[in-house]
Design an enzyme around this catalytic site. Structure first.
Site, PDB file in Angstrom:
ATOM      1  N   LEU A  35      42.971  52.000  59.915  1.00  0.00           N
ATOM      2  CA  LEU A  35      42.804  50.612  60.352  1.00  0.00           C
ATOM      3  C   LEU A  35      41.391  50.186  59.977  1.00  0.00           C
ATOM      4  O   LEU A  35      40.430  50.917  60.223  1.00  0.00           O
ATOM      5  CB  LEU A  35      42.983  50.476  61.867  1.00  0.00           C
ATOM      6  N   ASP A  36      41.247  49.009  59.375  1.00  0.00           N
ATOM      7  CA  ASP A  36      39.931  48.504  59.010  1.00  0.00           C
ATOM      8  C   ASP A  36      39.054  48.357  60.254  1.00  0.00           C
ATOM      9  O   ASP A  36      39.567  48.132  61.359  1.00  0.00           O
ATOM     10  CB  ASP A  36      40.054  47.146  58.320  1.00  0.00           C
TER      11      ASP A  36
END
Length: 307
Positions: free
Chosen positions: A37-38
């Site tokens: 996940l960024d």
């Protein structure tokens, strides 16, 4: 200590940061996440602990659901709010609900998507973000993704202003870059755009409302109730069909014993349990011997089988 922790990932941390912090909290080295996940994205991040790290690959292929926000009027280097502005074009007309819904519909189904330069996709042995940080742009492989659902969450009929934003929900296949979808929406509407907010609300069967924070995990460690934070391996794999073997077969599982597909299961993966309801291995169909199953991942060793 083993199982899957459903972490509510906070903003500003990479997935690796989360793993590193959890290793310190739990004092356990065998920890791995099930999909990046960024840093700017929050929400569901399943993390495998102990023996559960062996099943991580079976949790990464799940569909994901996100709720986010697209902003029209300017684009960024990273395609999200963290990047530098690349292009600005004021929204000089009213955007109708019908137009937005049309753009989302056009991006629903099986589509092709080019990963952003600021991503971990590898080209010629280097990650794309390494090229991007060096000021280089390279040819990127187009990938096929599936958008199962793409809906507008705002109830407005028109959107207007120099920059406009609207909220959406998307359910998509593994490997989808939602920030790139935000850019693609802007292209459909004729304006530069970026993803201004994003939260992952589901990863397969795992939902945001079931996730816990780092603070809650630390509290359970301090209270001696840490085992309560884990989803068991058996529960995490409950979506797969199940076979039960006898004690003699269970002893041979660790050596890669083939099994007959007596139940004629057609699903790609099958979990194999002993009579004590303990998951021993994950099997798949043998490519050369119809009607036979071969082990894909053995979850127990000699010592564990004797327990």
């Amino acid at each position: 200590m083993e199982g899957v922790v459903l972490l509510h990932k906070p903003k500003g941390m990479t997935s690796h940061d989360c793993v590193f912090k959890l290793r310190k909290i739990l004092r356990e080295k065998r920890i791995g996440h099930t999909g990046t996940l960024d840093p700017d994205v929050t929400g569901v991040l399943p993390i495998c602990v102990g023996r559960a790290t062996k099943i991580a690959q079976f949790l990464t292929s799940e569909t994901k659901t996100y709720e986010g926000e697209v902003t029209l009027g300017f684009s960024t280097t990273t395609e999200d709010a963290s990047g530098e502005v690349v292009e600005t074009k004021h929204v000089d007309r009213v955007i109708t609900r019908k137009e937005v819904e049309g753009a989302l519909a056009a991006l629903t189904g099986t589509i092709e998507q080019m990963p952003p330069m600021f991503s971990a996709v590898k080209v010629n042995g280097k990650k794309l973000y390494e090229y991007a940080r060096a000021g280089q742009e390279v040819e990127r492989p187009v990938r096929t993704i599936t958008i199962h659902e793409f809906v507008l969450l705002d109830d407005r009929e028109v959107f207007e202003g120099e920059t406009i934003s609207f909220r959406f929900r998307v359910t998509c296949s593994k490997g989808t870059y939602v920030r790139t979808l935000a850019v693609m929406i802007g292209e459909k509407l004729g304006f530069p755009s970026h993803m201004s907010h994003l939260v992952r609300t589901a990863s397969g069967e795992f939902l945001l409302e079931d996730c816990i924070s780092f603070e809650e995990i630390e509290e359970n460690v301090q209270n001696g109730t840490v085992e309560s934070i884990f989803i068991s391996i058996d529960e995490a794999l409950s979506k797969f069909p199940k076979m039960v073997v006898d004690e003699k077969q269970a002893e041979k599982i660790k050596n890669g014993m083939f099994l007959k597909n007596e139940l004629q299961i057609t699903a790609p993966f099958i979990t194999v349990f002993d009579k004590n309801d303990r998951c021993l291995a994950i099997y798949e169909h043998h490519p050369k011997h119809p009607g036979m199953l071969k082990p894909m991942k053995v979850l127990v060793n000699n010592q564990e089988l004797k327990l």
